[in-house]
Design a protein around this motif. Structure first.
Motif, mmCIF file in Angstrom:
data_model
loop_
_atom_site.group_PDB
_atom_site.id
_atom_site.type_symbol
_atom_site.label_atom_id
_atom_site.label_comp_id
_atom_site.label_asym_id
_atom_site.label_seq_id
_atom_site.Cartn_x
_atom_site.Cartn_y
_atom_site.Cartn_z
ATOM 1 N N PHE A 141 11.350 7.226 -11.292
ATOM 2 C CA PHE A 141 11.416 8.687 -11.219
ATOM 3 C C PHE A 141 11.792 9.121 -9.801
ATOM 4 O O PHE A 141 11.676 8.354 -8.847
ATOM 5 C CB PHE A 141 10.068 9.330 -11.603
ATOM 6 N N VAL A 142 12.278 10.346 -9.702
ATOM 7 C CA VAL A 142 12.555 10.974 -8.418
ATOM 8 C C VAL A 142 12.167 12.443 -8.555
ATOM 9 O O VAL A 142 12.292 13.020 -9.636
ATOM 10 C CB VAL A 142 14.046 10.817 -8.029
ATOM 11 N N ARG A 143 11.676 13.007 -7.476
ATOM 12 C CA ARG A 143 11.198 14.387 -7.543
ATOM 13 C C ARG A 143 12.131 15.318 -6.782
ATOM 14 O O ARG A 143 12.618 14.982 -5.703
ATOM 15 C CB ARG A 143 9.800 14.492 -6.933
ATOM 16 N N ARG A 144 12.363 16.504 -7.359
ATOM 17 C CA ARG A 144 13.114 17.548 -6.682
ATOM 18 C C ARG A 144 12.469 18.900 -6.975
ATOM 19 O O ARG A 144 11.690 19.032 -7.926
ATOM 20 C CB ARG A 144 14.578 17.567 -7.135
ATOM 21 N N CYS B 7 0.832 -1.214 0.000
ATOM 22 C CA CYS B 7 0.000 0.000 0.000
ATOM 23 C C CYS B 7 0.864 1.261 0.000
ATOM 24 O O CYS B 7 0.579 2.230 -0.720
ATOM 25 C CB CYS B 7 -0.918 -0.003 1.221
ATOM 26 N N ILE B 8 1.910 1.266 0.809
ATOM 27 C CA ILE B 8 2.794 2.435 0.868
ATOM 28 C C ILE B 8 3.458 2.665 -0.483
ATOM 29 O O ILE B 8 3.543 3.800 -0.977
ATOM 30 C CB ILE B 8 3.855 2.261 1.966
ATOM 31 N N ALA B 9 3.929 1.580 -1.105
ATOM 32 C CA ALA B 9 4.598 1.708 -2.401
ATOM 33 C C ALA B 9 3.637 2.233 -3.458
ATOM 34 O O ALA B 9 3.999 3.105 -4.264
ATOM 35 C CB ALA B 9 5.168 0.356 -2.816
ATOM 36 N N ARG B 10 2.409 1.716 -3.477
ATOM 37 C CA ARG B 10 1.427 2.194 -4.453
ATOM 38 C C ARG B 10 1.110 3.669 -4.240
ATOM 39 O O ARG B 10 0.855 4.409 -5.188
ATOM 40 C CB ARG B 10 0.138 1.372 -4.349
ATOM 41 N N LEU C 218 3.051 5.973 -3.635
ATOM 42 C CA LEU C 218 4.083 6.832 -4.204
ATOM 43 C C LEU C 218 3.791 7.198 -5.649
ATOM 44 O O LEU C 218 4.420 8.101 -6.196
ATOM 45 C CB LEU C 218 5.442 6.125 -4.128
ATOM 46 N N ASP C 219 2.835 6.514 -6.267
ATOM 47 C CA ASP C 219 2.476 6.805 -7.657
ATOM 48 C C ASP C 219 1.924 8.227 -7.744
ATOM 49 O O ASP C 219 0.993 8.584 -7.010
ATOM 50 C CB ASP C 219 1.417 5.808 -8.134
ATOM 51 N N PRO C 220 2.495 9.071 -8.628
ATOM 52 C CA PRO C 220 2.024 10.461 -8.699
ATOM 53 C C PRO C 220 0.661 10.620 -9.351
ATOM 54 O O PRO C 220 0.038 11.679 -9.224
ATOM 55 C CB PRO C 220 3.113 11.154 -9.529
#
Length: 323
Positions: free
Chosen positions: A298-301, A179-182, A184-186
């Protein structure tokens, strides 16, 4: 007369993207490597050199509060502030907070402790393989669900043992980590996001009880070491946030590497045969499999200053405070 070609734009809903996103990435790098995505309400940067420069730039931030307010960033901050968990996970902080937390949680992951964990991992992998052989039989070809029976449960079991979580609670953790991993989907609708957040709250509540039970004991596990780090300044909220981060960081990439890596080896049997014949190349093979079809896409900054990139259509400037 042929229709004009569609412009290259990041689109995770494109047919076939989930199965193989790299054709779209190739088009983006060639045609529009830096562009604004209305779907993500942020900028998409796809070339290696540009991404590397962003991640190495000390002026770039990981803290969402530094972003220009948009419906997406406002909603994320509201979700974070609407829970007791807050945003104190290591990967979402800048220095000096990042450096302070990293130092506090370092003791269980020093070389000597990692060597001990390495043996734990080997023992768990051998036990899982032995169990699969016993269940399905050895010596003859059989069909198994590599993800469901090996790649997905194994990392959670290892982390649960590392943290001293009882064996009977491991299946529940597999569900919670998923659930935590899902989450993270933007790209996700609000109802699913709320459902996943509720399951994350359940995991958080379980960990709170476990931490309370372990306080004052001298258990020999990673969680107990992190609890003792609280004496040096790690708060209760920070402790729980790092535990949840460890689960996701250790689970999803590992499960993805096993699944994607095995698929790649099956598609290139000559490489698999070469690896089986010479196991000295295993370390390099793992690095190559991570590069070839990596589990993290992906990674966000957040840009804290205007950043200009050279593209085929001319210079593109990402404004300060953009995601």
């Amino acid at each position: 007369m042929s229709a004009p070609a569609e412009p290259a734009i990041f689109n995770p809903l494109e047919e076939g993207f989930v199965e193989w996103p790299y054709d779209q990435y190739r088009r983006l790098r060639a045609e529009d490597p830096v562009h604004r995505s209305e779907l993500l309400q942020g900028w998409v940067v796809t070339r290696y050199a540009d991404v590397s420069a962003i991640l190495r730039d000390p002026s770039v931030s990981a803290v969402i509060d530094n972003a220009e307010p948009t419906p997406a960033t406002i909603a994320e901050i509201q979700r974070r502030d609407g829970t007791a968990r807050g945003g104190r996970t290591l990967v979402l902080l800048d220095d000096p907070d990042h450096a302070r937390l990293r130092k506090l949680i370092a003791p269980p992951f020093r070389p000597r402790e990692v060597d001990r964990l390495r043996q734990l991992v080997r023992d768990r992998v051998r036990a899982r393989v032995d169990a699969l052989v016993a269940e399905h039989g050895g010596g003859t070809p059989v069909e198994i669900d590599l993800i469901g029976e090996f790649a997905y449960p194994l990392p959670v079991e290892i982390f649960c043992q590392m943290l001293g979580i009882p064996e009977e609670d491991h299946p529940g953790f597999r569900f919670w980590v998923n659930c935590i991993a899902r989450n993270l989907d933007p790209v996700m609708d609000a109802a699913e996001r709320d459902e996943l957040a509720a399951h994350t709250d359940d995991m958080y509540a379980f960990l709170e009880e476990l931490v309370a039970a372990k306080r004052g004991r001298e258990d020999d596990d990673v969680l107990s070491e992190l609890i003792r780090a609280g004496e040096d300044g790690l708060t209760h909220e920070e402790l729980l946030a790092q535990i949840m981060t460890l689960y996701v960081a250790g689970h999803e990439p590992t499960a993805g590497l096993v699944g994607n890596g095995m698929r790649a080896l099956l598609e290139f049997p000559e490489q698999w045969a070469r690896l089986r014949a010479d196991r000295s190349g295993l370390r390099h093979a793992l690095s190559e499999l991570l590069r070839y079809d990596g589990p993290n896409q992906f990674v966000r900054r957040i840009a804290m200053r205007d950043m200009t990139f050279t593209t085929p259509s001319g210079p593109v400037t990402v404004p300060a405070r953009s995601v």
